[in-house]
Scaffold this motif. Structure first.
Motif, PDB file in Angstrom:
ATOM      1  N   LEU A  97       0.843  -1.203   0.000  1.00  0.00           N
ATOM      2  CA  LEU A  97       0.000   0.000   0.000  1.00  0.00           C
ATOM      3  C   LEU A  97       0.877   1.253   0.000  1.00  0.00           C
ATOM      4  CD1 LEU A  97      -2.765   1.242  -0.053  1.00  0.00           C
ATOM      5  CD2 LEU A  97      -2.857   1.122   2.425  1.00  0.00           C
ATOM      6  N   ALA A 130       2.572   3.081  16.229  1.00  0.00           N
ATOM      7  CA  ALA A 130       3.506   4.211  16.168  1.00  0.00           C
ATOM      8  C   ALA A 130       4.552   4.000  15.080  1.00  0.00           C
ATOM      9  CB  ALA A 130       4.174   4.423  17.524  1.00  0.00           C
ATOM     10  N   LEU A 147       2.894   0.133  11.656  1.00  0.00           N
ATOM     11  CA  LEU A 147       2.341  -1.195  11.397  1.00  0.00           C
ATOM     12  C   LEU A 147       0.915  -1.196  11.930  1.00  0.00           C
ATOM     13  CD1 LEU A 147       5.495  -3.169  12.493  1.00  0.00           C
ATOM     14  CD2 LEU A 147       4.822  -2.557  10.170  1.00  0.00           C
ATOM     15  N   MET A 156      -5.789  -0.698  10.477  1.00  0.00           N
ATOM     16  CA  MET A 156      -6.033   0.471   9.638  1.00  0.00           C
ATOM     17  C   MET A 156      -4.753   1.307   9.489  1.00  0.00           C
ATOM     18  SD  MET A 156      -9.187  -0.096   8.906  1.00  0.00           S
ATOM     19  CE  MET A 156      -9.019  -1.849   9.200  1.00  0.00           C
ATOM     20  N   THR A 157      -3.650   0.784  10.007  1.00  0.00           N
ATOM     21  CA  THR A 157      -2.406   1.525   9.948  1.00  0.00           C
ATOM     22  C   THR A 157      -1.868   1.574   8.542  1.00  0.00           C
ATOM     23  OG1 THR A 157      -2.054   0.393  11.973  1.00  0.00           O
ATOM     24  CG2 THR A 157      -0.322   1.835  11.276  1.00  0.00           C
ATOM     25  N   LEU A 158      -2.484   0.800   7.687  1.00  0.00           N
ATOM     26  CA  LEU A 158      -2.161   0.864   6.278  1.00  0.00           C
ATOM     27  C   LEU A 158      -2.141   2.313   5.819  1.00  0.00           C
ATOM     28  CD1 LEU A 158      -4.619  -1.940   5.253  1.00  0.00           C
ATOM     29  CD2 LEU A 158      -2.166  -1.998   4.845  1.00  0.00           C
ATOM     30  N   ILE A 159      -3.086   3.069   6.323  1.00  0.00           N
ATOM     31  CA  ILE A 159      -3.254   4.428   5.840  1.00  0.00           C
ATOM     32  C   ILE A 159      -2.288   5.369   6.538  1.00  0.00           C
ATOM     33  CG2 ILE A 159      -4.982   6.193   5.437  1.00  0.00           C
ATOM     34  CD1 ILE A 159      -6.657   3.426   6.475  1.00  0.00           C
ATOM     35  N   ASN A 160      -1.892   4.978   7.734  1.00  0.00           N
ATOM     36  CA  ASN A 160      -0.846   5.726   8.392  1.00  0.00           C
ATOM     37  C   ASN A 160       0.379   5.778   7.509  1.00  0.00           C
ATOM     38  OD1 ASN A 160      -0.826   7.147  10.647  1.00  0.00           O
ATOM     39  ND2 ASN A 160      -0.357   5.458  12.030  1.00  0.00           N
ATOM     40  N   ALA A 161       0.661   4.626   6.904  1.00  0.00           N
ATOM     41  CA  ALA A 161       1.818   4.525   6.032  1.00  0.00           C
ATOM     42  C   ALA A 161       1.678   5.522   4.888  1.00  0.00           C
ATOM     43  CB  ALA A 161       1.937   3.109   5.490  1.00  0.00           C
ATOM     44  N   ILE A 162       0.468   5.593   4.357  1.00  0.00           N
ATOM     45  CA  ILE A 162       0.215   6.544   3.283  1.00  0.00           C
ATOM     46  C   ILE A 162       0.389   7.966   3.756  1.00  0.00           C
ATOM     47  CG2 ILE A 162      -1.618   7.630   1.979  1.00  0.00           C
ATOM     48  CD1 ILE A 162      -2.390   5.278   0.898  1.00  0.00           C
ATOM     49  N   SER A 195       2.108   9.116   5.955  1.00  0.00           N
ATOM     50  CA  SER A 195       3.507   9.448   6.186  1.00  0.00           C
ATOM     51  C   SER A 195       4.188   9.797   4.874  1.00  0.00           C
ATOM     52  CB  SER A 195       4.221   8.285   6.856  1.00  0.00           C
ATOM     53  OG  SER A 195       4.452   7.277   5.902  1.00  0.00           O
ATOM     54  N   LEU A 196       3.578   9.399   3.790  1.00  0.00           N
ATOM     55  CA  LEU A 196       4.123   9.757   2.479  1.00  0.00           C
ATOM     56  C   LEU A 196       3.524  11.086   2.013  1.00  0.00           C
ATOM     57  CD1 LEU A 196       3.737   6.217   0.913  1.00  0.00           C
ATOM     58  CD2 LEU A 196       5.865   7.289   1.614  1.00  0.00           C
ATOM     59  N   ALA A 241      -6.459   5.519  12.511  1.00  0.00           N
ATOM     60  CA  ALA A 241      -5.308   4.836  13.113  1.00  0.00           C
ATOM     61  C   ALA A 241      -4.869   5.560  14.375  1.00  0.00           C
ATOM     62  CB  ALA A 241      -4.161   4.772  12.111  1.00  0.00           C
ATOM     63  N   THR A 246       3.786   9.302  16.886  1.00  0.00           N
ATOM     64  CA  THR A 246       3.111   8.750  15.709  1.00  0.00           C
ATOM     65  C   THR A 246       3.134   9.699  14.529  1.00  0.00           C
ATOM     66  OG1 THR A 246       0.922   9.611  16.269  1.00  0.00           O
ATOM     67  CG2 THR A 246       1.501   7.460  17.178  1.00  0.00           C
TER      68      THR A 246
END
Lengths: 453, 453
Positions: free
Chosen positions: A223, A295, A298, B1-7, B9-10, B24, B96
């Motif tokens: 993702l 945090a 993940l 739902m941390t999938l979107i956290n990753a996003i 962060s981008l 998240a 976070t």
């Protein structure tokens, strides 16, 4: 706090009345939402149990019945509803004298609270699954899980992306996005079904759970990569590396540190004398790991699962399992009912002409989603008599993770309406097909104990 | 739902990112808030237990330490805090990568979610207390409870109101409001302490609980009357009658209908085969009664208590108690820690000159609050050897109900700053004094079993 309700019924012009009367209505809304969830869950579970289907399927069906697709009792802001759509809020307005203006606020807060309770539900579910898992068995099946996860991610991703591009003429970026939505298995649904079939601690169950954990990690990386692609047209290598390294470091680090920490955990628990002396420290540990997982970008459920795995190795495991059982009983149904209550199956209606393009693409995605995971099961090697088909089938349900992909894709404008509808249909069907397919390929264990791994 | 956290962060410019990344961060905020609550609760409980004090006092003290009065870890919107005050939110921003803008939203949602969990905590506490109570004993002490409740409401109300008017020259309306704030005993705190001292099922415990239930009902009526007075200068008789009739009808009706319903409850539970087959129907029943109580302008906790009383008479009571135990273990501390985390004891500081007027009035109110309830205990008649002092002392804690009075009074402008501060001080001190006073007047039961009622 209904004290203030009494006041507001006297229409006293207090500044405080709005928030204070809200507080009484909020708890009323949450209580009645939980009643709806529990009724949907228990009725659905019992019907499925009598039909020899896994109870979790009944919870999902119960959620569909009370949710946005049918009765509109349980409507959430993030499924596109507003307070006018919610029959429950209308019921509140009718029975508690809540004002229409107040209703919009109550609807939103109730939606947030139930969503958080659902998330806590999946955290507790994964904690319980961790407690029930056997780390030694998981490590034994590690290489098999890794292969199943990798193939189960790569095949649907590649087949989905290229199929959409070359068969349906979808542009590269949305095709890659839709392909990526096919990758991540929903641990929650699979693990619940396996546990209900008493297959969680068998070889196949352990391979599936291991692979599902790994493919969640792979899903997060994909993702991030896809989102990065959609934004800049190129992949940010540093971020991809960061996610891979942190995921591996978290899992391995938590398990190794956990082994050092376990004797102290038992010692502390033995020292405590007040109520909750085992449960509270265990939940603190689980929630801290879940927080750390969040945090470092993940998923919280990965932390909860790891915490369960670690505590399963202590001598307190048995007592802890007994105490977590009723907590899971009341929290987990909230997750399953809420997930399907948020899903609108109206996009499945073939009589609406606009749905047809989506239906054709959906059929393609469903075939790829199922075959891609089934194939992965046959990559298991050197395990003697193993139900390879069952492993593949166990990887099929996509659940909430797939819904997240569809949600992001559609609101960002990357995915067209029909493509995001197709992804939603794929998620619904894989989620709903997996439990009966799993019961079918995994007949209830009749093999003698000696043949177990 | 941390999938979107990753996003996020981008820093992808998605419409969805705000809400999705929130989701998240919300679960992260709730998890870390629960960790703080559980740490405060378990450390406070264990320290008090070792000092031979009731653990619940430790939970309240733990709440003070982590709340608005000291560490600012647990800050709520309704205690006047904002996201800048919350150390926990700063921690979230630091760990976070949550944005400062997002922090305000997360702070508010987290505050609402924890407040609802605390309310569910007190609902579950009262359900558990209902399960542990013996209806026959409660009915046996009914007339005693009624007198204790009536005197315990009338004496502090009259003494407080007239004292403020004639000793301190407070105008009639605010004096009546402050007098009313002295009336309602906090069932939650008293019942917890009684249960910890193993006095819940003794004669004194039953009289106290019965009187506390009744005085909650009286408190609701008084608040309605006072609010009506403050608004129009005259009492709305119809509303007062409505509240009295509905409260009595609810309690009596639920208990009578419950006796008819109990055999069906047992029959249904025996038919169910899936997980949670006892707990889920019991919670549905408790939540429905709580909802009805709220809808007819009474308190949710009254419904939960009644549900517990009714189910205590079934043959499933013992099994149900065992399953409710761990649920109460994780929910109840949230209530006690949150109540005191919301209380700012800075208004107690005598070195701030502005606090002095409030402190003098507070001293008066505390004396009236304590003596008014102690007097009520001595009205118990014809019960042979009864600890009448203990009954009066058991009625002392005002807890959250008193805080509601102070909150409404101050935001509506009826109460001056110093008067509402005085009420808050009264609530804090009665709440904190009651547990040690109760342990003192009720020595741990050493009387032989035969002497029990």
């Amino acid at each position: 706090m209904t004290l203030i309700n009494a006041i507001s019924s006297l229409t006293m012009p207090l500044l405080a009345t709005a928030t204070a009367s809200d507080s009484a209505s909020i708890i009323a809304a949450v209580l009645i939402s939980l009643v709806v969830i529990y009724l949907a869950s228990i009725i659905g579970s019992e019907i499925c149990d009598r039909l020899n289907m896994p109870p979790v399927l009944g919870q999902l069906l119960g959620g569909l019945v009370v949710g946005i697709s049918a009765l509109h009792l349980l409507v959430f802001t993030d499924s596109g509803g507003d307070s006018g759509d919610s029959v429950l809020i209308k019921f509140l307005v009718a029975t508690t004298g809540l004002s229409i203006d107040g209703a919009a606020t109550i609807f939103q807060i109730n939606s947030e609270v139930i969503s958080v309770l659902a998330e806590l539900g999946v955290v507790i579910l994964l904690f319980e699954i961790g407690l029930e898992s056997d780390l030694k068995e998981l490590l034994k099946v590690g290489p098999q899980s890794a292969i199943v996860a990798t193939v189960g991610v790569a095949v649907p991703f590649a087949a989905g992306t290229f199929g959409l591009m070359y068969l349906f003429g979808v542009p590269a970026i949305p095709a890659i996005f839709a392909g990526a939505a096919l990758t991540a298995t929903s641990i929650g649904i699979t693990a619940k079904v396996l546990s209900e079939l008493q297959y969680l601690n068998r070889k196949e169950g352990q391979i599936i759970i291991g692979a599902a954990v790994l493919d969640d990690v792979l899903g997060i990386i994909i993702l991030a990569v896809v989102a990065s692609l959609a934004k800049t047209g190129k992949v940010e290598i540093t971020n991809v590396l960061y996610l891979i390294v942190s995921a591996v470091a978290f899992l391995v680090g938590a398990i190794l540190l956990g082994r050092l920490f376990n004797p102290y955990f038992v010692k502390i628990v033995d020292e405590l004398k007040t109520r909750g002396q085992l449960l509270i420290p265990a939940l603190i540990f689980a929630f801290v790991l879940s927080y750390i997982a969040t945090a470092i970008k993940l998923e919280a459920i990965l932390g909860a699962f790891t915490a369960g795995l670690v505590l399963a190795e202590t001598q307190k495991c048995r007592a802890l399992k007994n105490q977590v059982l009723p907590i899971a009983d009341i929290f987990v149904p909230i997750f399953f009912v809420a997930v399907s209550a948020k899903t609108n199956i109206a996009v499945l209606n073939p009589f609406v002409p606009e749905n047809r393009e989506g239906l054709i693409i959906a059929t393609f995605l469903i075939v790829v989603a199922i075959l891609g995971k089934v194939v992965s099961g046959f990559t298991v090697f050197g395990q003697g008599e193993t139900n390879r088909l069952a492993i593949g089938v166990g990887m099929i349900p996509r659940g909430e993770v797939g819904l997240v992909f569809a949600g992001i894709g559609s609101t960002s404008g990357v995915l067209s309406g029909s493509l995001s509808a197709a992804i939603i249909v794929m998620v619904i069907l894989t989620t709903f097909l997996a439990p009966p397919l799993l019961s079918f390929v995994f007949q209830k264990p009749t093999i003698a104990e000696g043949e177990r791994v």
